[in-house]
Design a protein around this motif. Structure first.
Motif, PDB file in Angstrom:
ATOM      1  N   PRO A 170     -17.547 -11.736 -84.374  1.00 34.96           N
ATOM      2  CA  PRO A 170     -17.009 -12.884 -84.754  1.00 34.96           C
ATOM      3  C   PRO A 170     -18.155 -13.968 -84.977  1.00 34.96           C
ATOM      4  O   PRO A 170     -19.356 -13.557 -84.614  1.00 34.96           O
ATOM      5  CB  PRO A 170     -16.147 -13.319 -83.884  1.00 34.96           C
ATOM      6  N   VAL A 171     -17.990 -15.161 -85.546  1.00 27.42           N
ATOM      7  CA  VAL A 171     -18.949 -16.004 -86.190  1.00 27.42           C
ATOM      8  C   VAL A 171     -19.737 -16.539 -85.024  1.00 27.42           C
ATOM      9  O   VAL A 171     -20.981 -16.445 -84.989  1.00 27.42           O
ATOM     10  CB  VAL A 171     -18.192 -17.232 -86.883  1.00 27.42           C
ATOM     11  N   PHE A 172     -18.962 -16.977 -84.001  1.00 23.58           N
ATOM     12  CA  PHE A 172     -19.728 -17.494 -82.789  1.00 23.58           C
ATOM     13  C   PHE A 172     -20.517 -16.774 -81.909  1.00 23.58           C
ATOM     14  O   PHE A 172     -21.826 -16.964 -81.836  1.00 23.58           O
ATOM     15  CB  PHE A 172     -18.506 -18.266 -82.042  1.00 23.58           C
ATOM     16  N   LYS A 173     -20.141 -15.534 -81.758  1.00 28.96           N
ATOM     17  CA  LYS A 173     -21.125 -14.566 -81.310  1.00 28.96           C
ATOM     18  C   LYS A 173     -22.263 -14.234 -81.889  1.00 28.96           C
ATOM     19  O   LYS A 173     -23.289 -13.984 -81.493  1.00 28.96           O
ATOM     20  CB  LYS A 173     -20.198 -13.363 -81.097  1.00 28.96           C
ATOM     21  N   SER A 174     -22.180 -14.197 -83.514  1.00 41.60           N
ATOM     22  CA  SER A 174     -23.121 -13.944 -84.150  1.00 41.60           C
ATOM     23  C   SER A 174     -24.290 -15.046 -84.024  1.00 41.60           C
ATOM     24  O   SER A 174     -25.365 -14.636 -84.121  1.00 41.60           O
ATOM     25  CB  SER A 174     -23.022 -13.972 -85.704  1.00 41.60           C
ATOM     26  N   VAL A 175     -23.705 -16.350 -83.932  1.00 44.16           N
ATOM     27  CA  VAL A 175     -24.788 -17.337 -83.969  1.00 44.16           C
ATOM     28  C   VAL A 175     -25.572 -17.341 -82.581  1.00 44.16           C
ATOM     29  O   VAL A 175     -26.915 -17.351 -82.415  1.00 44.16           O
ATOM     30  CB  VAL A 175     -24.130 -18.829 -83.985  1.00 44.16           C
ATOM     31  N   LEU A 176     -24.820 -16.994 -81.540  1.00 40.31           N
ATOM     32  CA  LEU A 176     -25.436 -16.754 -80.131  1.00 40.31           C
ATOM     33  C   LEU A 176     -26.395 -15.773 -80.388  1.00 40.31           C
ATOM     34  O   LEU A 176     -27.590 -15.766 -79.695  1.00 40.31           O
ATOM     35  CB  LEU A 176     -24.480 -16.491 -79.088  1.00 40.31           C
ATOM     36  N   ASP A 177     -26.195 -14.570 -80.799  1.00 37.58           N
ATOM     37  CA  ASP A 177     -27.055 -13.424 -81.071  1.00 37.58           C
ATOM     38  C   ASP A 177     -28.198 -13.803 -81.545  1.00 37.58           C
ATOM     39  O   ASP A 177     -29.243 -13.527 -81.170  1.00 37.58           O
ATOM     40  CB  ASP A 177     -26.173 -12.314 -81.655  1.00 37.58           C
ATOM     41  N   GLY A 178     -27.859 -14.600 -82.777  1.00 36.86           N
ATOM     42  CA  GLY A 178     -29.254 -15.027 -83.566  1.00 36.86           C
ATOM     43  C   GLY A 178     -30.222 -15.777 -82.762  1.00 36.86           C
ATOM     44  O   GLY A 178     -31.382 -15.885 -82.826  1.00 36.86           O
ATOM     45  N   LEU A 179     -29.492 -16.861 -82.100  1.00 40.15           N
ATOM     46  CA  LEU A 179     -30.244 -17.682 -81.108  1.00 40.15           C
ATOM     47  C   LEU A 179     -30.993 -16.844 -80.176  1.00 40.15           C
ATOM     48  O   LEU A 179     -32.238 -17.096 -79.861  1.00 40.15           O
ATOM     49  CB  LEU A 179     -29.056 -18.875 -80.618  1.00 40.15           C
ATOM     50  N   GLY A 180     -30.358 -15.957 -79.530  1.00 44.10           N
ATOM     51  CA  GLY A 180     -31.035 -15.422 -78.293  1.00 44.10           C
ATOM     52  C   GLY A 180     -32.215 -14.484 -78.767  1.00 44.10           C
ATOM     53  O   GLY A 180     -33.223 -14.528 -78.360  1.00 44.10           O
ATOM     54  N   MET A 181     -32.054 -13.845 -80.043  1.00 38.24           N
ATOM     55  CA  MET A 181     -33.006 -12.801 -80.495  1.00 38.24           C
ATOM     56  C   MET A 181     -34.129 -13.627 -81.148  1.00 38.24           C
ATOM     57  O   MET A 181     -35.298 -13.665 -80.845  1.00 38.24           O
ATOM     58  CB  MET A 181     -32.480 -12.212 -81.855  1.00 38.24           C
ATOM     59  N   GLY A 182     -33.954 -15.109 -81.527  1.00 36.74           N
ATOM     60  CA  GLY A 182     -34.680 -15.793 -82.048  1.00 36.74           C
ATOM     61  C   GLY A 182     -35.753 -16.383 -80.972  1.00 36.74           C
ATOM     62  O   GLY A 182     -36.940 -16.612 -81.018  1.00 36.74           O
ATOM     63  N   ILE A 183     -34.999 -16.669 -79.840  1.00 36.85           N
ATOM     64  CA  ILE A 183     -35.876 -17.434 -78.642  1.00 36.85           C
ATOM     65  C   ILE A 183     -36.587 -16.057 -78.029  1.00 36.85           C
ATOM     66  O   ILE A 183     -37.789 -16.426 -77.784  1.00 36.85           O
ATOM     67  CB  ILE A 183     -34.839 -17.934 -77.632  1.00 36.85           C
ATOM     68  N   GLY A 184     -36.122 -15.000 -78.138  1.00 33.30           N
ATOM     69  CA  GLY A 184     -37.052 -13.784 -77.621  1.00 33.30           C
ATOM     70  C   GLY A 184     -38.128 -13.604 -78.417  1.00 33.30           C
ATOM     71  O   GLY A 184     -39.262 -13.505 -77.999  1.00 33.30           O
ATOM     72  N   PHE A 185     -38.025 -13.717 -79.723  1.00 29.75           N
ATOM     73  CA  PHE A 185     -38.927 -13.752 -80.701  1.00 29.75           C
ATOM     74  C   PHE A 185     -40.178 -14.596 -80.508  1.00 29.75           C
ATOM     75  O   PHE A 185     -41.353 -14.411 -80.459  1.00 29.75           O
ATOM     76  CB  PHE A 185     -38.447 -13.502 -81.885  1.00 29.75           C
ATOM     77  N   THR A 186     -39.702 -15.693 -80.351  1.00 31.49           N
ATOM     78  CA  THR A 186     -40.384 -16.979 -80.242  1.00 31.49           C
ATOM     79  C   THR A 186     -41.380 -16.948 -78.925  1.00 31.49           C
ATOM     80  O   THR A 186     -42.481 -17.158 -78.838  1.00 31.49           O
ATOM     81  CB  THR A 186     -39.758 -18.345 -80.198  1.00 31.49           C
ATOM     82  N   LEU A 187     -40.697 -16.458 -77.894  1.00 29.54           N
ATOM     83  CA  LEU A 187     -41.341 -16.269 -76.467  1.00 29.54           C
ATOM     84  C   LEU A 187     -42.527 -15.265 -76.579  1.00 29.54           C
ATOM     85  O   LEU A 187     -43.598 -15.646 -76.249  1.00 29.54           O
ATOM     86  CB  LEU A 187     -40.390 -16.064 -75.363  1.00 29.54           C
ATOM     87  N   THR A 188     -42.141 -14.148 -77.370  1.00 29.59           N
ATOM     88  CA  THR A 188     -43.516 -13.193 -77.496  1.00 29.59           C
ATOM     89  C   THR A 188     -44.492 -13.678 -78.211  1.00 29.59           C
ATOM     90  O   THR A 188     -45.564 -13.585 -77.819  1.00 29.59           O
ATOM     91  CB  THR A 188     -42.610 -11.934 -78.373  1.00 29.59           C
TER      92      THR A 188
END
Lengths: 231, 189
Positions: A125-143
């Motif tokens: 669903p849409v909301f979970k996909s946004v959260l997933d994108g945000l989490g992955m993006g933050i993980g990428f940024t931190l690395t």
């Protein structure tokens, strides 16, 4: 996958399934732009923006896009957002834009984004996909931030442009050169594996490939067969 | 810039994998054996040259209508369609070549080296023939890096690393050393 809480979907990308260090996707920008800590953060945030927006749109359109042509559709959606962020950065952060150069356009072919679209946004669903994108993006940024900080500190003896007392007298230029990128990445992957107390991934193979679902069985067998021979 | 200079520059001095960090994923993923790295390299050279031949006129068209900001979308779409087309044609007309390159073709769509070359040609203001030379040289550079590295990897398979470094971390550090050796070429042009 639906039984997981929203918090899980958000937080898994940061450490547990960190797109760079655990699933080993999106290596090219990670190695190329992290000569400075600020470049790492800029690249990370740009990618996060594209990741969140493309996950949102793909999740909304998941029932509209025909299955046979889904990869080209995803790529067009992603490329659209990349063009948008390219314009925004050129307008508001011209210095960073010229530092990142061609790698800003190359966010289009960052396998993290296509991989998340294929593996997550097209099924959830849409909301979970946004959260997933945000989490992955933050993980990428931190690395990217970690990589950039290590390389900037050791390579130039400064951090965000501020010189560090002792290190600035003995800069090790090799760390901001291409070789240093590979080296720091290898060490970081090893550290993360040590902390998580598990063996490092043996190879980058079919299992983490974003194309895995679009490959025919014959191609998969050939991919795995080659791996089996090599091991 | 003469054609020989372009080739030497992209094969040795600015090697696309080892000093520009494009196409790292296939570089680490497909370099397990010399045979598969040659196959991947051949597929990349082929797609790069053809993609350049296709995207160059398209850029002229975009320029004509003053919509050059659409180049990322246009290029990636053309490359994706082109790779699909090549795969279909090879499957029908040249089955032996398809069997040799087939596995690698879909992977090339998201290989950033291909998009990187087509955008680089535009940014460097190359003419059509210079662009084709650059694409060929870059493909050759990719193949060289892949083949060299598959040799190195065959050796590190036998080495006794600490447990945490076995696998990908060791591969990365080996790549760092190979990249270090290519630094010796910097400044010859």
């Amino acid at each position: 996958m639906n039984e997981h809480s929203n918090w899980y979907e958000f937080s898994k990308g940061i450490i547990k399934e960190n797109p760079n260090l655990v699933t080993l996707l999106g290596m090219c920008p990670t190695l190329a732009v992290t000569t400075l800590a600020s470049n790492g953060i800029g690249m990370g945030l740009a990618t996060t923006f594209v990741l969140v927006c493309s996950n949102l749109v793909i999740s909304v359109l998941k029932n509209v896009i025909p299955k046979a042509v889904r990869l080209p559709c995803y790529i067009v959606i992603i490329a659209g957002f990349v063009t948008l962020i390219d314009f925004l950065m050129k307008g508001y952060l011209p210095a960073l834009h010229s530092q990142l150069g061609v790698f800003l356009s190359l966010i289009t072919v960052n396998c993290i984004i296509l991989g998340r679209a294929e593996a997550f946004a097209s099924k959830n669903p849409v909301f979970k996909s946004v959260l997933d994108g945000l989490g992955m993006g933050i993980g990428f940024t931190l690395t990217l931030f970690c990589m950039g900080s290590i390389r900037e500190l050791l390579g130039t003896g400064s951090w965000f442009g501020l010189s560090v007392p002792w290190l600035s007298k003995h800069p090790m230029t090799v760390f901001i050169m291409p070789a240093g990128g590979f080296f720091v990445m290898g060490i970081l992957i090893a550290i993360v594996c040590k902390l998580k107390d598990r063996k490092p991934p043996k190879e980058i193979g079919c299992s983490s490939c974003p194309h895995k679902e679009s490959c025919s069985d014959e191609q998969k067998a050939e991919c795995d067969g080659k791996e089996a021979e090599a091991v | 810039m003469s054609y020989i200079m372009i080739i030497v520059s992209c094969v040795f001095v600015n090697n696309i994998v080892l000093s520009q960090f494009m196409g790292i994923c296939p570089f680490l993923g497909v370099s397990k054996q010399v045979k598969s790295s040659v196959g991947m390299g051949a597929a990349v050279i082929f797609v790069m040259v053809c993609a350049t031949a296709v995207t160059y006129p398209i850029y002229l068209l975009l320029e004509r209508f003053e919509i050059t900001y659409l180049r990322t979308i246009a290029f990636i779409l053309v490359i994706a369609l082109f790779v699909q087309l090549v795969e279909m044609i090879l499957k029908k007309k040249l089955p032996p070549l398809y069997r040799a390159l087939g596995v690698y073709l879909p992977l090339i769509t998201t290989n950033c080296a291909v998009l990187g070359v087509t955008i680089g040609n535009i940014d460097n203001d190359y003419t059509f023939t210079q662009s084709l030379t650059n694409a060929f040289g870059t493909g050759a550079a990719f193949t060289l890096a892949l083949v060299l590295f598959s040799g190195v990897r065959a050796r590190i398979e036998d080495c006794d690393f600490p447990e945490t470094f076995k696998g990908v971390p060791a591969t990365m550090i080996a790549a760092a050393i190979v990249s270090l050796s290519f630094m010796g070429f910097s400044g010859i042009i």
